[in-house]
Design a protein around this motif. Sequence first.
Motif, PDB file in Angstrom:
ATOM      1  N   ARG A 164      43.970  33.317  31.478  1.00 43.04           N
ATOM      2  CA  ARG A 164      42.987  32.249  31.254  1.00 43.04           C
ATOM      3  C   ARG A 164      41.663  32.828  30.769  1.00 43.04           C
ATOM      4  O   ARG A 164      41.053  32.320  29.825  1.00 43.04           O
ATOM      5  N   ASP A 202      45.061  29.129  21.714  1.00 42.68           N
ATOM      6  CA  ASP A 202      45.387  27.945  22.507  1.00 42.68           C
ATOM      7  C   ASP A 202      46.821  28.112  22.992  1.00 42.68           C
ATOM      8  O   ASP A 202      47.732  28.337  22.188  1.00 42.68           O
ATOM      9  N   SER A 255      54.290  25.841  32.844  1.00 43.91           N
ATOM     10  CA  SER A 255      53.485  24.676  32.470  1.00 43.91           C
ATOM     11  C   SER A 255      54.263  23.367  32.565  1.00 43.91           C
ATOM     12  O   SER A 255      53.716  22.303  32.288  1.00 43.91           O
ATOM     13  N   ASP A 269      52.652  20.538  34.516  1.00 44.81           N
ATOM     14  CA  ASP A 269      51.444  19.987  33.903  1.00 44.81           C
ATOM     15  C   ASP A 269      51.791  18.924  32.865  1.00 44.81           C
ATOM     16  O   ASP A 269      51.070  17.930  32.711  1.00 44.81           O
ATOM     17  N   ASN A 307      47.863  19.000  37.548  1.00 46.80           N
ATOM     18  CA  ASN A 307      46.806  18.820  36.545  1.00 46.80           C
ATOM     19  C   ASN A 307      46.274  20.165  36.059  1.00 46.80           C
ATOM     20  O   ASN A 307      45.062  20.390  36.032  1.00 46.80           O
ATOM     21  N   THR A 354      45.177  23.244  33.606  1.00 47.18           N
ATOM     22  CA  THR A 354      44.370  23.226  32.381  1.00 47.18           C
ATOM     23  C   THR A 354      44.530  24.484  31.531  1.00 47.18           C
ATOM     24  O   THR A 354      43.775  24.687  30.584  1.00 47.18           O
ATOM     25  N   ASN A 414      46.593  23.735  26.287  1.00 49.57           N
ATOM     26  CA  ASN A 414      45.928  22.688  25.512  1.00 49.57           C
ATOM     27  C   ASN A 414      46.979  21.623  25.209  1.00 49.57           C
ATOM     28  O   ASN A 414      47.590  21.612  24.132  1.00 49.57           O
TER      29      ASN A 414
END
Length: 220
Positions: free
Chosen positions: A51, A59, A174, A177, A183, A185, A188
């Motif tokens: 991150r 991205d 992911s 998500d 949630n 982040t 993208n």
Amino acid sequence: MRPDVKSGQPLKKEEMHFEPEHIYHVYNRGNRKDPIFFSKKNYLYLLQKIRKEWLVYSDIYSYCLMPNHFHFMLQPKKEGCEFIVLKEKSTHLQNLSKTIGKTLSSYTQAINIQNHTTGNLFQKKTKAKCLSEQFIATSSSRNSDYLTNCFFYIHNNPLAANITQDLRQWPYSSWADYYGFRNGTLCNIPQAMQRIGFNEKDFMNTIYQEPDTKMDSSLW
């Protein structure tokens, strides 16, 4: 070795190379296929580093960390494709490829300290397969198939490896998500949905979609 048209420097065999607007499958595994994660803290530590370091230059669209390997689907930013300049000369190293290498090297050092070991944790060459280069040889709809298949392939890894029977129980990807169970982040998601070609209604019907094994060779 073929020269890079922008830097003028020869690219080393199997060296990662990125171009803006393209989407890549980035992956590596443990040396000798050995584990690269030994605790929950290890998984989270690498994700925190990614991150902090990778998002500067890319991205991320999807990811999955597995006990002895990892997968990321990402698109480099323009800055990530710029070549590093040393002593006023452009090198063959790009910002993103250099950063990926530094992240994994730093993670390796931390694991060696933790485990009282030495040597390489990962295989020497991290691979970056361009998925969207299919634009050159195929229609855009076919290209979308390659992107979609990689997306499902990455998320399906824990099921394929029999690590879990329920993707909700594997927190190091992911998948949760995208399907409303978390949630996160790191990815993208809006940009990924647009680039891959998903609309929200149809996408939710793919919650347990498996990849097309006939297209697996396009991912490596």
